[in-house]
Every structure is written in C-alpha cells, then in structure tokens.
Design an enzyme around this catalytic site. Structure first.
Site, PDB file in Angstrom:
ATOM      1  N   ALA A 119       0.808  -1.217   0.000  1.00 51.03           N
ATOM      2  CA  ALA A 119       0.000   0.000   0.000  1.00 51.03           C
ATOM      3  C   ALA A 119       0.844   1.271   0.000  1.00 51.03           C
ATOM      4  O   ALA A 119       0.297   2.359   0.143  1.00 51.03           O
ATOM      5  CB  ALA A 119      -0.922  -0.035   1.213  1.00 51.03           C
ATOM      6  N   HIS A 215      -0.905   6.639   3.700  1.00 53.07           N
ATOM      7  CA  HIS A 215       0.403   6.304   4.275  1.00 53.07           C
ATOM      8  C   HIS A 215       1.377   7.401   3.868  1.00 53.07           C
ATOM      9  O   HIS A 215       1.602   7.616   2.663  1.00 53.07           O
ATOM     10  CB  HIS A 215       0.913   4.967   3.742  1.00 53.07           C
ATOM     11  CG  HIS A 215       0.035   3.815   4.100  1.00 53.07           C
ATOM     12  ND1 HIS A 215      -0.132   3.373   5.389  1.00 53.07           N
ATOM     13  CD2 HIS A 215      -0.749   3.030   3.325  1.00 53.07           C
ATOM     14  CE1 HIS A 215      -0.960   2.344   5.402  1.00 53.07           C
ATOM     15  NE2 HIS A 215      -1.360   2.117   4.163  1.00 53.07           N
TER      16      HIS A 215
END
Ligand code: NAD
Length: 263
Positions: A119, A215
């Site tokens: 991710a 993130h």
C-alpha cells in the site's frame, strides 16, 4: 508457472482472477483455513480449476507460492522444508510475518522471495538510500473501520465509535505496531525490510471523515529528504488498500517481464 495460493480471501481472489487470464501462470493449488473461501474463489474462475491442497503439498508442488493469508502462515511457510529450493518462488503479502521471523528469512538462501510494495509508494527510493538514513517515520491515517478489532484497540478498550475527529491512536516503534495492528502494519514491516533502518517511528491516526487509507513516509538522511504519500482507496476488505492488490499483480507481471523498470 505452477502456482499455489495460501489464503483465498480478498487479495488471494484478485490474484487468482489475474492469473486466470494469463497463459504464463497455471493456478493449480489453493489452501485456506476456511475451505469455503477457497471454494468461493474457485467458482469465480473461468479457465483454471485449482484443487484444494494441504499446506505442505501446496508448497512442495508449486513453483510459485503466494501467501495472502496472515503472519502465522508466513511463519509456517518459512519453516517448511520444501520451500528453500532453487527455482522456487514465494510472494509474501503478510510481510509482518517476515519481520517477526527474520532469522528464518535470513536462513532462506535458494528460494526467490518477492515482497510487493503493497500500500505504499517509493520503496525503490527507500531501498536506494538504505544505509544513509538518519530518520524515518510512517504515519498511517485510516477510517476507524480499518483498525477495528486490532489487538491494540481491544487491549486498550478504545471505543472507535466515539471518535468524531482525527485522533492519534498509536505512536511507537515498529515491533509494538506489528503486535498491536498486525493486519494494518505490513507496510511498516516492508518499509523496514527495504530500508534496514532500525528506528522507524510509527504513528497511526483514526479519522472518521476519511474514505482513504493514507500512508505518509518521511525519510531524511545524507542524501536529501523524501516525502512519499499514498492516498489509497480501500479494496473489498476495508483493511486492505486497492493499491496493495495492484502492486502484487505488478510483481506477478514483473516475474516474467524481460524489461525491469525501477530500482
Ligand atoms: N503488504 C501489504 O502492503 C499488505 C496490504 C494489505 C494486506 N496485506 C496482508 O495480506 C493478507 C491478506 O489480506 P486480505 O485483504 O486478502 O485478507 P482477507 O481476510 O480478505 O483474506 C485472508 C484469507 O486468508 C485465510 N487465512 C487466514 N489465516 C490463514 C492461515 N494461517 N493459513 C491459511 N489461510 C489463512 C482467511 O481464511 C482468508 O480467506 C493479510 O495478512 C493482510 O494483512 C498486506
């Protein structure tokens, strides 16, 4: 390439559907602790007819083993005597299992092991600056649904429903984060394995207003600074970003690509 998938949930299914359309992968074996999940996956395939295999026979008979289960499965795979052979390949999604079993990983000498970027973005740069890093932080922001039932949340009796605005839920080291958020923190484990930096600082934020898994990596050192942000839509499993699936598909494509792009 004869392939077996351990873990037939969200990611396992998407990877199987990708391979089902390709001539270079022969999906032959599936294993899941819940056989219904493997049966449901098989029903979705048009060209392949994999059979449900035992954990051990899947590893023994597959050229490529795909792990899309959990970190316990990774531990068992690394200990399997049939894994570490030349011409064997292993793709690992639950990279926190590699982090927690690093001595077994280091003993694996013959098998090719693939860790998709998952991710996050920018692992190519992180690998390149390994050894030159002075600070590295990962801040993950998720909707509270994405961290529901994580051991840290349960242990600390955190009522996620009461969170109305952005709130820092966890700040600490990777080792604690892997234990507290095992299903969310594979990105941090991958970041460690790529950077080899021992002092990664992790922050987890719950934001009820966000629909994306964000993130943000900030990496500093005597090369300059890197700020890498991935703002991901979740996949069918809200804990898993869609980019994680796409990055694993890209790894599968790369295995057979002659032109390798990126470091
Ligand atoms: N590397 C990354 O960036 C990244 C990103 C997202 C998810 N992940 C990880 O990938 C894994 C799969 O994610 P998902 O979204 O497909 O989850 P999922 O819950 O949809 O599917 C997991 C499947 O594995 C099975 N399973 C669980 N433990 C098992 C075991 N020990 N042995 C065999 N089967 C087992 C479950 O029954 C289920 O069918 C998870 O560990 C997740 O944390 C990694």
């Amino acid at each position: 390439m004869i392939t077996g998938i351990i873990g037939c949930g969200n990611i396992g299914t998407e990877l199987a559907l990708f391979m089902d359309k390709r001539k270079d992968f022969e999906l032959k074996y599936l294993f899941d602790i819940d056989k219904d999940n493997s049966d449901n996956l098989t029903k979705k395939l048009k060209n392949s007819n994999p059979k449900f295999a035992s954990f051990d026979s899947l590893i023994k008979n597959s050229e490529l083993t795909i792990e899309s289960a959990d970190k316990e499965a990774v531990k068992k795979i690394l200990k399997n005597k049939d894994l570490d052979k030349k011409n064997k390949k292993l793709l690992v999604m639950s990279t926190s299992g590699l982090f927690e079993n690093i001595s077994s990983l280091k003993k694996t000498k013959n098998c090719d092991i693939y860790l998709p970027s998952g991710a996050i973005a920018g692992l190519d740069a992180i690998k390149s600056v390994s050894g030159k890093i002075s600070s590295l932080t990962l801040t993950t922001t998720k909707n509270p649904k994405g961290i529901a039932n994580a051991p840290f949340i349960l242990k600390n009796n955190i009522n996620l429903k009461k969170i109305k605005n952005k709130k820092i839920i966890f700040q600490g080291k990777l080792k604690e984060a892997v234990v507290g958020f095992p299903k969310n923190i594979n990105v941090a484990a991958t970041l460690f394995l790529a950077s080899k930096f021992n002092n990664i600082k992790i922050k987890i934020i719950a934001d009820p207003k966000t629909k994306t898994n964000i993130h943000e990596i900030v990496c500093k050192g005597n090369f300059g600074n890197l700020t890498l942000i991935a703002e991901n839509l979740p996949s069918k499993n809200p804990k898993t970003s869609y980019l994680a699936i796409l990055s694993a598909i890209q790894v599968l494509k790369n295995i057979n690509n002659k032109v390798k792009i990126g470091s």
